[in-house]
Scaffold this motif. Structure first.
Motif, short mmCIF file in Angstrom:
data_model
loop_
_atom_site.label_atom_id
_atom_site.label_comp_id
_atom_site.label_asym_id
_atom_site.label_seq_id
_atom_site.Cartn_x
_atom_site.Cartn_y
_atom_site.Cartn_z
N VAL A 73 -75.44 55.48 80.08
CA VAL A 73 -75.41 54.02 79.90
C VAL A 73 -75.42 53.70 78.41
O VAL A 73 -76.27 54.19 77.66
CB VAL A 73 -76.62 53.37 80.60
CG1 VAL A 73 -76.66 51.88 80.29
CG2 VAL A 73 -76.54 53.61 82.10
N PHE A 74 -74.46 52.86 77.99
CA PHE A 74 -74.40 52.36 76.62
C PHE A 74 -74.47 50.83 76.65
O PHE A 74 -74.04 50.19 77.62
CB PHE A 74 -73.09 52.77 75.93
CG PHE A 74 -72.91 54.25 75.77
CD1 PHE A 74 -73.76 54.99 74.97
CD2 PHE A 74 -71.88 54.91 76.44
CE1 PHE A 74 -73.60 56.36 74.82
CE2 PHE A 74 -71.69 56.27 76.29
CZ PHE A 74 -72.57 57.00 75.49
N THR A 75 -74.99 50.25 75.57
CA THR A 75 -74.99 48.80 75.43
C THR A 75 -73.73 48.34 74.70
O THR A 75 -73.16 49.08 73.89
CB THR A 75 -76.22 48.33 74.64
OG1 THR A 75 -76.23 48.96 73.36
CG2 THR A 75 -77.49 48.68 75.39
N ASP A 76 -73.31 47.12 74.98
CA ASP A 76 -72.11 46.57 74.35
C ASP A 76 -72.40 46.25 72.88
O ASP A 76 -73.40 45.61 72.56
CB ASP A 76 -71.68 45.30 75.10
CG ASP A 76 -70.34 44.79 74.63
OD1 ASP A 76 -69.51 45.60 74.22
OD2 ASP A 76 -70.13 43.56 74.69
N ASP A 77 -71.52 46.69 71.99
CA ASP A 77 -71.70 46.47 70.55
C ASP A 77 -70.31 46.32 69.92
O ASP A 77 -69.69 47.30 69.51
CB ASP A 77 -72.45 47.64 69.92
CG ASP A 77 -72.78 47.39 68.44
OD1 ASP A 77 -72.29 46.40 67.89
OD2 ASP A 77 -73.52 48.21 67.86
N PRO A 78 -69.79 45.07 69.83
CA PRO A 78 -68.46 44.88 69.23
C PRO A 78 -68.37 45.38 67.80
O PRO A 78 -67.32 45.85 67.36
CB PRO A 78 -68.25 43.36 69.32
CG PRO A 78 -69.15 42.91 70.42
CD PRO A 78 -70.35 43.81 70.36
N GLY A 79 -69.47 45.25 67.02
CA GLY A 79 -69.45 45.74 65.65
C GLY A 79 -69.23 47.23 65.57
O GLY A 79 -68.47 47.73 64.74
N ARG A 80 -69.89 47.97 66.45
CA ARG A 80 -69.69 49.43 66.52
C ARG A 80 -68.25 49.76 66.89
O ARG A 80 -67.62 50.65 66.29
CB ARG A 80 -70.65 50.02 67.55
CG ARG A 80 -70.46 51.50 67.86
CD ARG A 80 -71.16 51.83 69.16
NE ARG A 80 -70.57 51.10 70.29
CZ ARG A 80 -71.24 50.78 71.40
NH1 ARG A 80 -72.50 51.12 71.55
NH2 ARG A 80 -70.63 50.12 72.38
N ASP A 81 -67.71 49.04 67.87
CA ASP A 81 -66.34 49.31 68.30
C ASP A 81 -65.36 49.06 67.16
O ASP A 81 -64.41 49.84 66.95
CB ASP A 81 -66.00 48.42 69.49
CG ASP A 81 -66.92 48.65 70.67
OD1 ASP A 81 -67.60 49.68 70.70
OD2 ASP A 81 -66.95 47.77 71.56
N ALA A 82 -65.55 47.96 66.42
CA ALA A 82 -64.64 47.65 65.31
C ALA A 82 -64.78 48.66 64.18
O ALA A 82 -63.79 49.08 63.58
CB ALA A 82 -64.93 46.24 64.79
N ARG A 83 -66.02 49.07 63.89
CA ARG A 83 -66.24 50.01 62.79
C ARG A 83 -65.57 51.35 63.05
O ARG A 83 -64.89 51.91 62.18
CB ARG A 83 -67.75 50.21 62.60
CG ARG A 83 -68.09 51.19 61.50
CD ARG A 83 -69.59 51.33 61.33
NE ARG A 83 -70.21 52.09 62.40
CZ ARG A 83 -70.96 51.60 63.37
NH1 ARG A 83 -71.19 50.29 63.43
NH2 ARG A 83 -71.50 52.37 64.30
N LEU A 84 -65.70 51.86 64.25
CA LEU A 84 -65.13 53.16 64.57
C LEU A 84 -63.63 53.09 64.83
O LEU A 84 -62.95 54.12 64.83
CB LEU A 84 -65.84 53.76 65.79
CG LEU A 84 -67.33 54.08 65.57
CD1 LEU A 84 -67.98 54.55 66.85
CD2 LEU A 84 -67.47 55.15 64.48
N PHE A 85 -63.11 51.87 65.06
CA PHE A 85 -61.67 51.75 65.28
C PHE A 85 -60.90 51.63 63.97
O PHE A 85 -59.68 51.82 63.95
CB PHE A 85 -61.37 50.53 66.16
CG PHE A 85 -59.95 50.46 66.65
CD1 PHE A 85 -59.46 51.41 67.53
CD2 PHE A 85 -59.10 49.47 66.21
CE1 PHE A 85 -58.15 51.36 67.97
CE2 PHE A 85 -57.79 49.40 66.65
CZ PHE A 85 -57.32 50.35 67.54
N GLU A 86 -61.56 51.32 62.88
CA GLU A 86 -60.87 51.15 61.61
C GLU A 86 -60.08 52.39 61.20
O GLU A 86 -58.91 52.26 60.74
CB GLU A 86 -61.88 50.77 60.52
CG GLU A 86 -61.29 50.63 59.13
CD GLU A 86 -60.28 49.50 59.02
OE1 GLU A 86 -59.48 49.52 58.07
OE2 GLU A 86 -60.28 48.61 59.90
N PRO A 87 -60.60 53.63 61.33
CA PRO A 87 -59.77 54.80 60.99
C PRO A 87 -58.50 54.91 61.84
O PRO A 87 -57.47 55.39 61.37
CB PRO A 87 -60.71 55.99 61.22
CG PRO A 87 -62.08 55.42 61.11
CD PRO A 87 -61.99 54.04 61.65
N VAL A 88 -58.57 54.44 63.09
CA VAL A 88 -57.38 54.48 63.95
C VAL A 88 -56.33 53.51 63.42
O VAL A 88 -55.14 53.84 63.30
CB VAL A 88 -57.76 54.16 65.40
CG1 VAL A 88 -56.53 54.20 66.30
CG2 VAL A 88 -58.83 55.11 65.92
#
Length: 535
Positions: A73-88
């Motif tokens: 189980v993970f909690t929703d975190d849009p900031g985390r998603d955006a941060r890790l997507f930047e290299p992509v």
């Protein structure tokens, strides 16, 4: 009238289940374990392994864990998603320019220029998949189609849709495909399913006018997508440079929480500047300069015109990706200058006051302001010719006395309202005026059709009226006729049109009476039509 153009050819790169992938990368959880991201105790994203065990988006946490006890189980975190997507996004940007982050996990680029340079769309898709798989090391799928929506669904299926074939590609897909993340169309989709519309093609086959009258603006936008067209009509232009909002920071911003706080004020100022020009932003450019002179930038494409909170959220997400990136990709100093640019806007008009005036001296109530903002929001979605208000003009009939003015334009009458209009219909005017009058028949006590003579007299008192092929209804009261003469100066000029007000008994004993405005036209079939209905 809505202007239609062919949607832009778009390439979309999609990283499946990105919120789960990002959460797993941040927590160091192996990808082979079933995992899901939860918000408000419901699944917002889950991995393929979890779906194989029966976990679905929207499912409650207890039910998801009962189907898959080993679920991570993970909690929703849009900031985390955006941060890790930047290299992509950066990896995609190494090959093509004009990268737009639709949301973390999904980027879009115009396909024509890059495809021409790399030797075709298929070759471009292959290069992008290899680039992302090698550099950030994540799985992705690529799709190409006309328009962002069709290209997104093509990416879900790793499909390259031929030019001009987006509608055929979308037609057999289920109606639930309209429920993309952030679209908030769950209620609309449920309604369409209950109406028997199971596929996008079935929905697209409906007339646009019927969709708008039954489902409103949200339904019309979804209908455009189902037809393979852009969500909004192309009322877009490059905004003037003075609408750019810039802020300098001393000391420079080197913490996400500080950046998020400062972003709220800057976003409010940026949004207010656009609203003053009647504009709404649909593609936001976020640019920053660090204390050491490094230039950072990213464009965010938005499904709907951005609110101040939406702008602030995207600035915060972007700072998450900049300031919390890994060594070698993170800026070497804090952000000294932040600039927000409206790279694409939807035209509207400035707030029009006076529709619902309240108080004395022309003061305006909060309800009027909210209504005005709602009108501008609709224009932002559908274009400046989507919202009209009425201006009373001169004329004889109710339809010809009304002129429609786009919301925001000056509501100035032409000045001929007080001129003499022989044959003008007396007050009150009907509440509903048909765009296409309904056919009707008017008969007297003997059952003969009622006509109007050259002396502007009816051939008999109206006793029954039948509307649009329905059964005859008894006339309780009537007034008129009000004749209108055409070409009265010419030899043989005669009565061309006359209006008659009637009150009809209900068709059934429990039905209320109704009042109609009838129009008689000489030498027409049918002689009588229903022009309007009184409340």
């Amino acid at each position: 009238m809505t202007r239609l153009v062919r949607p832009v050819r778009m390439l979309v790169m999609w990283c499946p289940d990105w919120p789960v992938v990002a959460a797993g990368l941040a927590a160091g959880v192996p990808a082979h374990l079933p995992a899901a991201v939860f918000s408000a105790n419901r699944v917002v994203a889950c991995s393929a392994v979890a779906r194989a065990a029966g976990v679905r988006r929207g499912m409650r946490r207890r039910e998801a864990q009962s189907r898959c006890p080993e679920l991570v189980v993970f909690t929703d975190d849009p900031g985390r998603d955006a941060r890790l997507f930047e290299p992509v996004a950066a990896a995609v940007e190494q090959l093509v320019v004009g990268v737009e982050v639709v949301r973390p996990g999904l980027v879009a680029v115009p396909a024509d220029g890059a495809a021409g340079y790399f030797g075709g769309e298929s070759r471009l898709a292959e290069l992008l998949v290899n680039q992302v798989s090698r550099d950030p090391g994540v799985e992705c799928q690529v799709g190409v189609a006309d328009g962002l929506f069709a290209a997104t669904l093509a990416a879900h299926r790793s499909a390259l849709v031929p030019r001009g074939a987006s509608a055929e590609f979308l037609a057999p897909l289920p109606i639930t495909e309209l429920d993309q993340p952030g679209s908030e169309r769950a209620e609309l989709i449920d309604l369409l399913r209950r109406l028997g519309l199971r596929t996008l093609g079935a929905f697209a086959a409906l007339p646009e006018r019927d969709v708008l009258s039954r489902l409103g603006a949200a339904g019309l936008r979804a209908h455009r997508l189902a037809c393979g067209r852009d969500e909004r009509p192309p009322y877009r232009r490059r905004p003037p440079p003075e609408l750019t909002a810039t802020e300098s920071f001393d000391p420079p911003l080197d913490r996400v929480d500080a950046a998020a706080f400062m972003a709220k004020a800057l976003a409010a100022r940026f949004h207010a500047g656009l609203a003053a020009h009647g504009l709404a932003c649909t593609r936001l450019g976020i640019h920053a300069t660090t204390e050491h002179g490094e230039e950072l930038g990213r464009a965010w494409r938005c499904a709907e015109p951005l609110t101040p909170q939406g702008i602030a959220d995207r600035v915060r997400w972007q700072f998450e990706s900049w300031l919390r990136a890994g060594e070698g990709t993170r800026p070497t100093a804090g952000v000294a200058v932040l600039r927000l640019e409206p790279e694409e806007v939807v035209e509207g008009h400035s707030l029009q006051l006076g529709l619902w005036p309240g108080g004395s001296g022309g003061e305006h109530t909060p309800e009027a302001d909210r209504a005005g903002r709602a009108m501008i929001h609709v224009q932002g979605l559908l274009g400046p010719d989507s919202v009209f208000t009425a201006v009373l003009e001169g004329g004889r009939g109710p339809a010809e006395r009304v002129r429609l003015v786009p919301w925001g334009d000056r509501r100035t009458p032409s000045g001929d309202g007080a001129a003499p209009w022989p044959g003008r219909l007396p007050a009150p005017s009907p509440a509903t005026v048909y765009e296409r009058p309904l056919p009707a028949s008017v008969t007297d006590a003997a059952g003969a059709d009622v006509d109007i003579t050259d002396r502007q007299r009816m051939t008999g008192a109206p006793c029954q009226v039948a509307v649009n092929g329905g059964g005859p209804r008894r006339v309780l009261a009537w007034a008129g006729p009000w004749p209108v003469q055409a070409r009265w100066w010419a030899p043989g000029g005669d009565v061309d049109l006359a209006r008659l007000q009637v009150v009809l008994a209900g068709a059934e004993p429990d039905e209320p009476d109704s009042a109609l405005l009838l129009v008689w036209r000489a030498n027409r079939s049918p002689l009588w039509t229903v022009e309007g209905v009184y409340d």
